[in-house]
Design a protein around this motif. Structure first.
Motif, PDB file in Angstrom:
ATOM      1  N   SER A 110      53.887 -29.356   4.016  1.00  0.00           N
ATOM      2  CA  SER A 110      53.095 -28.172   3.638  1.00  0.00           C
ATOM      3  C   SER A 110      53.913 -26.884   3.693  1.00  0.00           C
ATOM      4  O   SER A 110      53.484 -25.851   3.201  1.00  0.00           O
ATOM      5  N   ARG A 111      55.105 -26.965   4.319  1.00  0.00           N
ATOM      6  CA  ARG A 111      55.896 -25.737   4.481  1.00  0.00           C
ATOM      7  C   ARG A 111      57.202 -25.773   3.691  1.00  0.00           C
ATOM      8  O   ARG A 111      58.089 -24.949   3.912  1.00  0.00           O
ATOM      9  N   ALA A 112      57.322 -26.738   2.769  1.00  0.00           N
ATOM     10  CA  ALA A 112      58.556 -26.818   1.972  1.00  0.00           C
ATOM     11  C   ALA A 112      58.691 -25.532   1.167  1.00  0.00           C
ATOM     12  O   ALA A 112      57.690 -24.959   0.725  1.00  0.00           O
ATOM     13  N   PRO A 113      59.936 -25.053   0.984  1.00  0.00           N
ATOM     14  CA  PRO A 113      60.117 -23.729   0.380  1.00  0.00           C
ATOM     15  C   PRO A 113      59.864 -23.660  -1.126  1.00  0.00           C
ATOM     16  O   PRO A 113      59.777 -22.555  -1.662  1.00  0.00           O
ATOM     17  N   SER A 114      59.758 -24.776  -1.825  1.00  0.00           N
ATOM     18  CA  SER A 114      59.482 -24.712  -3.259  1.00  0.00           C
ATOM     19  C   SER A 114      58.757 -25.986  -3.678  1.00  0.00           C
ATOM     20  O   SER A 114      58.746 -26.988  -2.936  1.00  0.00           O
ATOM     21  N   LEU A 115      58.187 -25.949  -4.882  1.00  0.00           N
ATOM     22  CA  LEU A 115      57.470 -27.123  -5.397  1.00  0.00           C
ATOM     23  C   LEU A 115      58.418 -28.317  -5.506  1.00  0.00           C
ATOM     24  O   LEU A 115      58.068 -29.457  -5.176  1.00  0.00           O
ATOM     25  N   LYS A 116      59.646 -28.004  -5.973  1.00  0.00           N
ATOM     26  CA  LYS A 116      60.638 -29.081  -6.133  1.00  0.00           C
ATOM     27  C   LYS A 116      60.943 -29.749  -4.782  1.00  0.00           C
ATOM     28  O   LYS A 116      60.912 -30.974  -4.662  1.00  0.00           O
ATOM     29  N   ARG A 117      61.205 -28.923  -3.760  1.00  0.00           N
ATOM     30  CA  ARG A 117      61.534 -29.492  -2.441  1.00  0.00           C
ATOM     31  C   ARG A 117      60.340 -30.260  -1.867  1.00  0.00           C
ATOM     32  O   ARG A 117      60.502 -31.267  -1.196  1.00  0.00           O
ATOM     33  N   LYS A 118      59.136 -29.754  -2.162  1.00  0.00           N
ATOM     34  CA  LYS A 118      57.934 -30.419  -1.648  1.00  0.00           C
ATOM     35  C   LYS A 118      57.776 -31.804  -2.297  1.00  0.00           C
ATOM     36  O   LYS A 118      57.492 -32.797  -1.624  1.00  0.00           O
ATOM     37  N   SER A 119      57.981 -31.864  -3.632  1.00  0.00           N
ATOM     38  CA  SER A 119      57.842 -33.152  -4.333  1.00  0.00           C
ATOM     39  C   SER A 119      58.869 -34.154  -3.809  1.00  0.00           C
ATOM     40  O   SER A 119      58.562 -35.323  -3.587  1.00  0.00           O
ATOM     41  N   ILE A 120      60.097 -33.667  -3.615  1.00  0.00           N
ATOM     42  CA  ILE A 120      61.157 -34.560  -3.128  1.00  0.00           C
ATOM     43  C   ILE A 120      60.795 -35.087  -1.734  1.00  0.00           C
ATOM     44  O   ILE A 120      60.902 -36.281  -1.457  1.00  0.00           O
ATOM     45  N   LEU A 121      60.328 -34.167  -0.884  1.00  0.00           N
ATOM     46  CA  LEU A 121      60.024 -34.565   0.495  1.00  0.00           C
ATOM     47  C   LEU A 121      58.852 -35.554   0.547  1.00  0.00           C
ATOM     48  O   LEU A 121      58.873 -36.527   1.305  1.00  0.00           O
ATOM     49  N   MET A 122      57.836 -35.301  -0.302  1.00  0.00           N
ATOM     50  CA  MET A 122      56.710 -36.236  -0.327  1.00  0.00           C
ATOM     51  C   MET A 122      57.165 -37.628  -0.757  1.00  0.00           C
ATOM     52  O   MET A 122      56.762 -38.643  -0.180  1.00  0.00           O
ATOM     53  N   ALA A 123      58.039 -37.658  -1.779  1.00  0.00           N
ATOM     54  CA  ALA A 123      58.533 -38.957  -2.261  1.00  0.00           C
ATOM     55  C   ALA A 123      59.316 -39.658  -1.147  1.00  0.00           C
ATOM     56  O   ALA A 123      59.173 -40.865  -0.939  1.00  0.00           O
ATOM     57  N   LYS A 124      60.107 -38.884  -0.427  1.00  0.00           N
ATOM     58  CA  LYS A 124      60.930 -39.477   0.647  1.00  0.00           C
ATOM     59  C   LYS A 124      60.043 -40.051   1.752  1.00  0.00           C
ATOM     60  O   LYS A 124      60.238 -41.190   2.189  1.00  0.00           O
ATOM     61  N   VAL A 125      59.056 -39.264   2.178  1.00  0.00           N
ATOM     62  CA  VAL A 125      58.197 -39.716   3.274  1.00  0.00           C
ATOM     63  C   VAL A 125      57.415 -40.974   2.853  1.00  0.00           C
ATOM     64  O   VAL A 125      57.248 -41.920   3.631  1.00  0.00           O
ATOM     65  N   GLN A 126      56.982 -41.001   1.587  1.00  0.00           N
ATOM     66  CA  GLN A 126      56.293 -42.206   1.098  1.00  0.00           C
ATOM     67  C   GLN A 126      57.234 -43.406   1.065  1.00  0.00           C
ATOM     68  O   GLN A 126      56.824 -44.535   1.339  1.00  0.00           O
ATOM     69  N   ASP A 127      58.501 -43.151   0.714  1.00  0.00           N
ATOM     70  CA  ASP A 127      59.489 -44.246   0.731  1.00  0.00           C
ATOM     71  C   ASP A 127      59.578 -44.869   2.122  1.00  0.00           C
ATOM     72  O   ASP A 127      59.709 -46.089   2.266  1.00  0.00           O
ATOM     73  N   GLU A 128      59.522 -44.012   3.149  1.00  0.00           N
ATOM     74  CA  GLU A 128      59.654 -44.538   4.517  1.00  0.00           C
ATOM     75  C   GLU A 128      58.474 -45.474   4.831  1.00  0.00           C
ATOM     76  O   GLU A 128      58.649 -46.500   5.483  1.00  0.00           O
ATOM     77  N   ALA A 129      57.280 -45.114   4.339  1.00  0.00           N
ATOM     78  CA  ALA A 129      56.125 -46.006   4.528  1.00  0.00           C
ATOM     79  C   ALA A 129      56.400 -47.340   3.833  1.00  0.00           C
ATOM     80  O   ALA A 129      56.114 -48.412   4.377  1.00  0.00           O
ATOM     81  N   SER A 212      69.909 -43.930   0.083  1.00  0.00           N
ATOM     82  CA  SER A 212      70.974 -43.145  -0.543  1.00  0.00           C
ATOM     83  C   SER A 212      70.389 -41.881  -1.167  1.00  0.00           C
ATOM     84  O   SER A 212      70.942 -40.789  -1.018  1.00  0.00           O
ATOM     85  N   PHE A 213      69.257 -42.059  -1.844  1.00  0.00           N
ATOM     86  CA  PHE A 213      68.576 -40.880  -2.397  1.00  0.00           C
ATOM     87  C   PHE A 213      68.177 -39.926  -1.263  1.00  0.00           C
ATOM     88  O   PHE A 213      68.343 -38.704  -1.361  1.00  0.00           O
ATOM     89  N   HIS A 214      67.706 -40.479  -0.162  1.00  0.00           N
ATOM     90  CA  HIS A 214      67.269 -39.639   0.966  1.00  0.00           C
ATOM     91  C   HIS A 214      68.425 -38.818   1.522  1.00  0.00           C
ATOM     92  O   HIS A 214      68.287 -37.643   1.835  1.00  0.00           O
ATOM     93  N   GLN A 215      69.572 -39.487   1.644  1.00  0.00           N
ATOM     94  CA  GLN A 215      70.736 -38.795   2.208  1.00  0.00           C
ATOM     95  C   GLN A 215      71.185 -37.681   1.272  1.00  0.00           C
ATOM     96  O   GLN A 215      71.445 -36.562   1.683  1.00  0.00           O
ATOM     97  N   ARG A 216      71.209 -37.990  -0.032  1.00  0.00           N
ATOM     98  CA  ARG A 216      71.678 -37.002  -1.011  1.00  0.00           C
ATOM     99  C   ARG A 216      70.756 -35.793  -1.079  1.00  0.00           C
ATOM    100  O   ARG A 216      71.201 -34.649  -1.210  1.00  0.00           O
ATOM    101  N   GLN A 217      69.423 -36.046  -0.996  1.00  0.00           N
ATOM    102  CA  GLN A 217      68.505 -34.907  -1.102  1.00  0.00           C
ATOM    103  C   GLN A 217      68.651 -34.006   0.123  1.00  0.00           C
ATOM    104  O   GLN A 217      68.547 -32.788   0.019  1.00  0.00           O
ATOM    105  N   GLY A 218      68.944 -34.598   1.287  1.00  0.00           N
ATOM    106  CA  GLY A 218      69.120 -33.791   2.500  1.00  0.00           C
ATOM    107  C   GLY A 218      70.365 -32.924   2.383  1.00  0.00           C
ATOM    108  O   GLY A 218      70.332 -31.718   2.682  1.00  0.00           O
ATOM    109  N   TYR A 219      71.431 -33.545   1.905  1.00  0.00           N
ATOM    110  CA  TYR A 219      72.695 -32.814   1.765  1.00  0.00           C
ATOM    111  C   TYR A 219      72.533 -31.703   0.739  1.00  0.00           C
ATOM    112  O   TYR A 219      73.010 -30.581   0.934  1.00  0.00           O
ATOM    113  N   ASP A 220      71.828 -32.003  -0.332  1.00  0.00           N
ATOM    114  CA  ASP A 220      71.597 -31.018  -1.397  1.00  0.00           C
ATOM    115  C   ASP A 220      70.790 -29.814  -0.875  1.00  0.00           C
ATOM    116  O   ASP A 220      71.098 -28.660  -1.183  1.00  0.00           O
ATOM    117  N   ALA A 221      69.781 -30.107  -0.053  1.00  0.00           N
ATOM    118  CA  ALA A 221      68.963 -29.013   0.508  1.00  0.00           C
ATOM    119  C   ALA A 221      69.829 -28.128   1.413  1.00  0.00           C
ATOM    120  O   ALA A 221      69.715 -26.894   1.400  1.00  0.00           O
TER     121      ALA A 221
END
Ligand code: FAQ
Length: 368
Positions: A110-129, A212-221
């Motif tokens: 809910s506190r991601a700084p942009s729509l893009k970062r929020k979408s990425i984070l939601m996808a990542k958290v769902q991947d973990e499930a 791998s996607f998770h690691q890259r998105q973290g580094y990119d952020a």
């Protein structure tokens, strides 16, 4: 309940409904491997008088041949009790880590700084499930029930990765979890794709691609923040200072203090030791830190020409053992959140069970 906790709870409920549905299409129908098992051969059922020592020795020899040839053991194959037990322990701990691991980052959706970062984070958290789902399913193929595994987690009998008992205090922590925690997870999990237990090895292949996607998105952020203001750069460095040492602990205790390693490696479950993985991770991360423009918080970190590896400072193993003993900064909160999500999902499980029963009786009527 805030938006984030609702979202995390909803993901949890969906995952649980999925668990339940997959369980209800036949009492012993297993999900991942579509494995319809007759009562699982735990090779414990041989009754005293009827023990056929010769037959067991024969089965053990066949098992050893597969292990020695670096082959795969499948769910229906005979396996020693201790091999099965070790796998259930490791795979269920791994599954719990994925599910509990949703919480620190879910906290920031809910506190991601942009729509893009929020979408990425939601996808990542769902991947973990999803990773939790593959892994619970892989453990189920060994004859353990998902209810028992979850009960062990919720009552504090089962472990999950120490790293998820640390808080995510800033947005930089979300990037740091991606870069370092997922980075460490990949380092540890790539060798598990070659694990001798087929269902676990196959689950790991997909998990690693997603990590791998998770690691890259973290580094990119983090890269984006490092190109921003001084305050953002300071936030990244402060976050790194907190996460570095706990991440190194993720690989487990030193080899000399790792009771499960020798046998795990003999069975081909573990391919690379805790210390060797930790070293590989450090060696790979130094250059990434330089590119990012941050300082790894270790004054002893230095390239060793003779070893062709980086030397590094002492790890505080007392802190690691405290976290494992439930005394980390977030142990109590993480477990309470998990237990509440499970309780809140009870009605979904009941509804899914009732729906599956209705469908099954409809099928029976149609077939009659
Ligand atoms: N935390 O004899 P060893 C992820 C325990 S997934 C807590 O060396 P072993 C994805 C160990 O269980 C992260 N406990 O044990 C993600 C044993 O206790 P036990 C999880 C730990 O099994 C990213 C005792 O210490 N990954 O991050 C830890 O041979 C971002 C003695 O240790 C896996 O689970 C620890 N860090 O080696 C999700 C990978 N380390 O059971 C969300 C699969 C050790 O005897 C966001 N697991 N312990 O009472 C493994 O590779 C191994 O189990 C090790 C431990 C390497 C973790």
């Amino acid at each position: 309940m805030g938006y984030t906790s609702k979202l995390v709870a909803a993901i949890g409920l969906l995952a649980q409904a999925h668990f339940r549905l997959s369980r209800n299409f036949g009492a012993l129908h297993m999900y991942t491997q579509s494995l319809d098992q007759s009562p699982v051969n735990t090779n414990e059922s041989v009754s005293g008088a009827a023990v056929d020592i010769h037959q067991d020795a024969h089965k053990q020899a066949a098992f050893d041949r597969i292990i020695d040839a670096d082959g795969k053991i499948e769910a229906q194959d005979w396996m020693p009790v201790a091999y099965r037990k070790t796998l259930v322990r490791q795979i269920s701990q791994h599954a719990h880590s994925e599910i509990v691991g949703m919480l620190p980052e879910g906290n920031w959706i809910s506190r991601a700084p942009s729509l893009k970062r929020k979408s990425i984070l939601m996808a990542k958290v769902q991947d973990e499930a999803g990773h939790g789902l593959y892994l619970y399913s892989a453990a189920e193929t060994l004859g353990t029930s998902r209810d028992d595994m979850l009960d062990a987690l919720h009552t504090g009998r089962a472990k999950y990765s120490s790293i998820f008992n640390y808080p995510t205090l800033s947005w930089a922590d979300v990037g740091m979890v991606g870069w370092l925690v997922d980075g460490a997870a990949i380092m540890n999990q790539v060798p598990l794709c070659r694990c001798t237990y087929g269902p676990y090895a196959r689950a790991m292949i997909r998990v690693c691609k997603e990590e791998s996607f998770h690691q890259r998105q973290g580094y990119d952020a983090l890269l984006a923040m490092m190109q921003g203001s001084q305050a953002q750069r300071d936030m990244v460095q402060e976050s790194l200072n907190r996460w570095w040492w706990p991440v190194l602990m993720m690989f487990g205790p030193p080899d000399s203090d790792s009771p499960n390693s020798a046998q795990g490696m003999r069975w081909g479950i573990k391919r690379i030791s805790n210390d060797d993985l930790r070293q590989k991770f450090i060696d790979a991360t130094v250059a990434q830190a330089e590119t990012l423009g941050v300082q790894l918080p270790d004054p002893d970190l230095k390239w060793n020409e003779t070893r062709q590896h980086y030397d590094f400072g002492p790890i505080n193993w007392a802190e690691f053992h405290d976290v494992l003993a439930g005394k980390g900064p977030c142990n109590v909160e993480r477990l309470a959140t998990r237990v509440k999500a499970h309780q809140d999902g009870q009605w979904v499980r009941e509804a899914a069970t009732a729906y599956a029963a209705k469908q099954a009786s409809r099928q029976q009527r149609l077939a009659a």
